[in-house]
Scaffold this motif. Structure first.
Motif, PDB file in Angstrom:
ATOM      1  N   UNK A 100       0.841  -1.189   0.000  1.00 20.58           N
ATOM      2  CA  UNK A 100       0.000   0.000   0.000  1.00 20.58           C
ATOM      3  C   UNK A 100       0.887   1.255   0.000  1.00 20.58           C
ATOM      4  N   UNK A 101       1.957   1.221   0.795  1.00 17.18           N
ATOM      5  CA  UNK A 101       2.894   2.337   0.819  1.00 17.18           C
ATOM      6  C   UNK A 101       3.578   2.538  -0.520  1.00 17.18           C
ATOM      7  N   UNK A 102       3.936   1.438  -1.188  1.00 17.42           N
ATOM      8  CA  UNK A 102       4.566   1.555  -2.514  1.00 17.42           C
ATOM      9  C   UNK A 102       3.589   2.195  -3.507  1.00 17.42           C
ATOM     10  N   UNK A 103       2.312   1.803  -3.428  1.00 18.71           N
ATOM     11  CA  UNK A 103       1.299   2.401  -4.313  1.00 18.71           C
ATOM     12  C   UNK A 103       1.147   3.893  -4.025  1.00 18.71           C
ATOM     13  N   UNK A 104       1.162   4.279  -2.759  1.00 20.95           N
ATOM     14  CA  UNK A 104       1.080   5.692  -2.401  1.00 20.95           C
ATOM     15  C   UNK A 104       2.263   6.475  -2.984  1.00 20.95           C
ATOM     16  N   UNK A 105       3.448   5.880  -2.919  1.00 16.86           N
ATOM     17  CA  UNK A 105       4.634   6.557  -3.463  1.00 16.86           C
ATOM     18  C   UNK A 105       4.511   6.717  -4.972  1.00 16.86           C
ATOM     19  N   UNK A 106       3.999   5.688  -5.630  1.00 17.05           N
ATOM     20  CA  UNK A 106       3.839   5.770  -7.082  1.00 17.05           C
ATOM     21  C   UNK A 106       2.864   6.870  -7.475  1.00 17.05           C
ATOM     22  N   UNK A 107       1.923   7.219  -6.558  1.00 22.57           N
ATOM     23  CA  UNK A 107       0.944   8.273  -6.827  1.00 22.57           C
ATOM     24  C   UNK A 107       1.378   9.603  -6.195  1.00 22.57           C
ATOM     25  N   UNK A 108       2.717   9.719  -5.906  1.00 20.40           N
ATOM     26  CA  UNK A 108       3.331  10.959  -5.401  1.00 20.40           C
ATOM     27  C   UNK A 108       2.818  11.385  -4.030  1.00 20.40           C
ATOM     28  N   UNK A 109       2.262  10.466  -3.267  1.00 25.04           N
ATOM     29  CA  UNK A 109       1.876  10.761  -1.882  1.00 25.04           C
ATOM     30  C   UNK A 109       3.011  10.249  -0.994  1.00 25.04           C
ATOM     31  N   UNK A 110       4.157  10.946  -1.106  1.00 25.97           N
ATOM     32  CA  UNK A 110       5.405  10.387  -0.596  1.00 25.97           C
ATOM     33  C   UNK A 110       5.465  10.353   0.932  1.00 25.97           C
ATOM     34  N   UNK A 111       5.085  11.448   1.587  1.00 23.66           N
ATOM     35  CA  UNK A 111       5.137  11.442   3.051  1.00 23.66           C
ATOM     36  C   UNK A 111       4.221  10.356   3.624  1.00 23.66           C
ATOM     37  N   UNK A 112       3.003  10.281   3.065  1.00 19.12           N
ATOM     38  CA  UNK A 112       2.072   9.252   3.528  1.00 19.12           C
ATOM     39  C   UNK A 112       2.636   7.859   3.274  1.00 19.12           C
ATOM     40  N   UNK A 113       3.284   7.700   2.102  1.00 26.22           N
ATOM     41  CA  UNK A 113       3.893   6.402   1.769  1.00 26.22           C
ATOM     42  C   UNK A 113       4.972   6.035   2.777  1.00 26.22           C
ATOM     43  N   UNK A 114       5.828   7.014   3.128  1.00 26.73           N
ATOM     44  CA  UNK A 114       6.893   6.747   4.099  1.00 26.73           C
ATOM     45  C   UNK A 114       6.313   6.322   5.447  1.00 26.73           C
ATOM     46  N   UNK A 115       5.265   7.001   5.896  1.00 25.24           N
ATOM     47  CA  UNK A 115       4.647   6.649   7.171  1.00 25.24           C
ATOM     48  C   UNK A 115       4.106   5.233   7.172  1.00 25.24           C
TER      49      UNK A 115
END
Length: 546
Positions: A100-115
């Motif tokens: 889920x975090x990797x998908x968030x990063x792919x959609x440029x939601x980087x801070x949320x992805x890191x968390x």
């Protein structure tokens, strides 16, 4: 009724079949992702139960990530995360959160992805699954590399390399090595670059094309540092022929064209390199484009580059700030540190409590022990006094007994002296005890014990026996050793007969049979005394000799 039972049984059978299929796909997803995804596509996700659907969505996300394909919508794994958390399946919940975090990063939601990824790492910190640990550390390394945190990126890439060794895929190990080499290239550490590049087998034809192209590019970068432009060009051409989307190769080739004065080709390649999301290549390519456009008075193109760099810089600043990726990572580290401190505090409180319990227990035990010791001491003192009184009485009685013994000894001595007057050889009373001393000698007693245990006497026993007879039976010693007609075994038999040993004992001690002993006794009468007779006659004759 029968129809209902049939439908129920059919439904249960289908559930069991789907469960077995999903279990097989889960074991296969990281090793053979193409086959696993094909089997997943054969299932109808809408007809799956809640548990099977949660696992289905997780496996689909893992397969897409494994095949380097874009994932589905960001919220696809929410259902899986909620289900696995509710059912206490931390391993699958952590895997769902990671992807889920990797998908968030792919959609440029980087801070949320890191968390989310950091939360997944915290949830599964004790897991030993190598593929999960590889993807977790690779993702954290990639994100840190993006924001320019080379130290953190290097740490996570090295951890990814460690876990890749336990995965059944050489591509994962090569991917980690390429990433580490990129970091060392940024840090201007060619020796470390060379060390890691040497760990990749360039003739391994099973390697992914993109990974192989990245390896050629890193080798080319190392060659440029060594001033070997010819080798670098050859390697970069191989890299771009192998895979066209290795943007670092475009940037390095642009540098080479710029060095040769072909700025049009260099700008074309630099422009292609700006697509690269990692800011090191992106920034370097943009800066070279800006400097060229500025120096050649192409101000509009220079301004476009500046605008692009400004937007990228603002995005990076947002990621690096307190509200960005770095902030999320720092917040996680603070939270992790707080949890560690809380755990240490709990351990310390528990230790203090344990020490108090041990101290109280020890004090109570020692007090009881002291009371018991005092009670035992009193009892021992009473016993000591009783024994002392008895000892005094016994010593008094012993003194009386010693007086009596001394008196009787004196009477025996007087009687022995009187008896000596009736002895033909007028032997002294001390000589009368010789026979008794001879029979009770330690060696004689030991020889009887050996015979009773069926053990043959050894040289040490016979030597001690000879010493005994030489001391107490000088005439017999002279008789036996003064002739040459008898052997050692016959001497031994004579000594034992003289010391009142019976034939069966003699047979055991000499290692012969009783009949042999009887024959020896019969012969010895003739040999030693020149007389005729049997064994008993020999015994009677030998026992008269001292």
């Amino acid at each position: 009724m029968l129809l209902a039972v049939f439908l129920t049984a059919t439904g249960c059978s289908n559930e069991q079949s789907r469960s077995r299929i999903l279990d097989k796909i889960e074991r296969q997803i990281n090793i053979a992702p193409f086959s696993a995804m094909a089997r997943l596509d054969s299932l109808d996700a809408d007809n799956l139960s809640e548990a099977h659907r949660a696992l289905y969505m997780l496996l689909r996300a893992e397969g897409l990530h494994r095949l380097k394909l874009p994932q589905d919508n960001v919220g696809t794994l929410d259902e899986s995360i909620a289900f696995f958390r509710t059912n206490g399946d931390k391993g699958r919940a952590a895997r769902s959160m990671l992807h889920h975090g990797i998908a968030l990063y792919e959609h440029n939601r980087r801070r949320e992805a890191m968390g989310v990824i950091l939360e997944a790492s915290e949830m599964a910190k004790d897991t030993v699954a190598p593929f999960f640990n590889f993807y977790l550390n690779e993702s954290l390394g990639y994100i840190n590399h993006y924001i320019g945190s080379n130290k953190n990126a290097l740490h996570h890439y090295r951890m990814a390399l460690h876990h890749a060794r336990y995965c059944a895929d050489e591509n994962l190990r090569v991917s980690a090595i390429n990433s580490i080499t990129d970091i060392f290239d940024n840090l201007d550490m060619p020796d470390s670059m060379s060390l890691y590049i040497s760990r990749i087998d360039p003739f391994n034809r099973q390697l992914d094309e993109e990974l192989l192209a990245q390896m050629f590019t890193n080798k080319a970068s190392l060659a440029l540092r060594m001033k070997d432009t010819v080798e670098a060009v050859s390697l970069l051409n191989k890299a771009m022929e192998t895979h066209t989307l290795v943007f670092k190769a475009h940037k390095l080739m642009g540098d080479i064209y710029a060095g040769r004065g072909n700025m049009d080709k260099a700008c074309e390649l630099w422009l292609e390199a700006t697509i690269r999301p990692q800011r090191d290549i992106n920034f370097d390519a943009n800066m070279k484009l800006f400097k060229h456009f500025d120096s050649t008075h192409q101000y509009m193109r220079a301004i476009n580059v500046i605008k692009r760099m400004t937007l990228q810089y603002e995005a990076v600043c947002a990621d690096e700030g307190l509200t960005g990726i770095a902030g999320a990572q720092a917040q996680h580290e603070i939270e992790a540190s707080r949890k560690i401190q809380e755990r240490k505090l709990r351990n310390m409180v528990a230790m203090v409590f344990l020490i108090v319990v041990i101290t109280v227990t020890t004090v109570v035990y020692q007090r009881r022990r002291i009371r018991n010791l005092n009670r035992n001491y009193s009892a021992d003192m009473m016993t000591y006094n009783i024994v002392s009184d008895r000892m005094a009485a016994l010593m008094k009685k012993n003194e009386t007994d010693e007086t009596t013994i001394a008196r009787k000894t004196e009477e025996i001595k007087q009687l022995q002296e009187k008896l000596a007057e009736y002895q033909d050889d007028r032997r002294q009373p001390d000589d009368w005890n010789m026979q008794e001393q001879l029979m009770q000698a330690p060696i004689v007693t030991r020889m009887h014990a050996l015979a009773s245990r069926g053990m043959e006497a050894d040289d040490t026993e016979w030597k001690e026996m000879y010493e005994l007879t030489r001391t107490y039976l000088p005439q017999l010693t002279a008789l036996l050793y003064g002739t040459t007609v008898i052997n050692t075994n016959e001497i031994n038999v004579c000594l034992l007969i003289r010391l009142r040993f019976i034939p069966s004992e003699i047979a055991v001690l000499t290692g012969t049979s009783p009949q042999t002993i009887t024959n020896i006794r019969s012969r010895m009468l003739s040999k030693l005394f020149n007389e005729k007779g049997g064994a008993r006659d020999f015994d009677a004759r030998i026992r008269t000799i001292n």
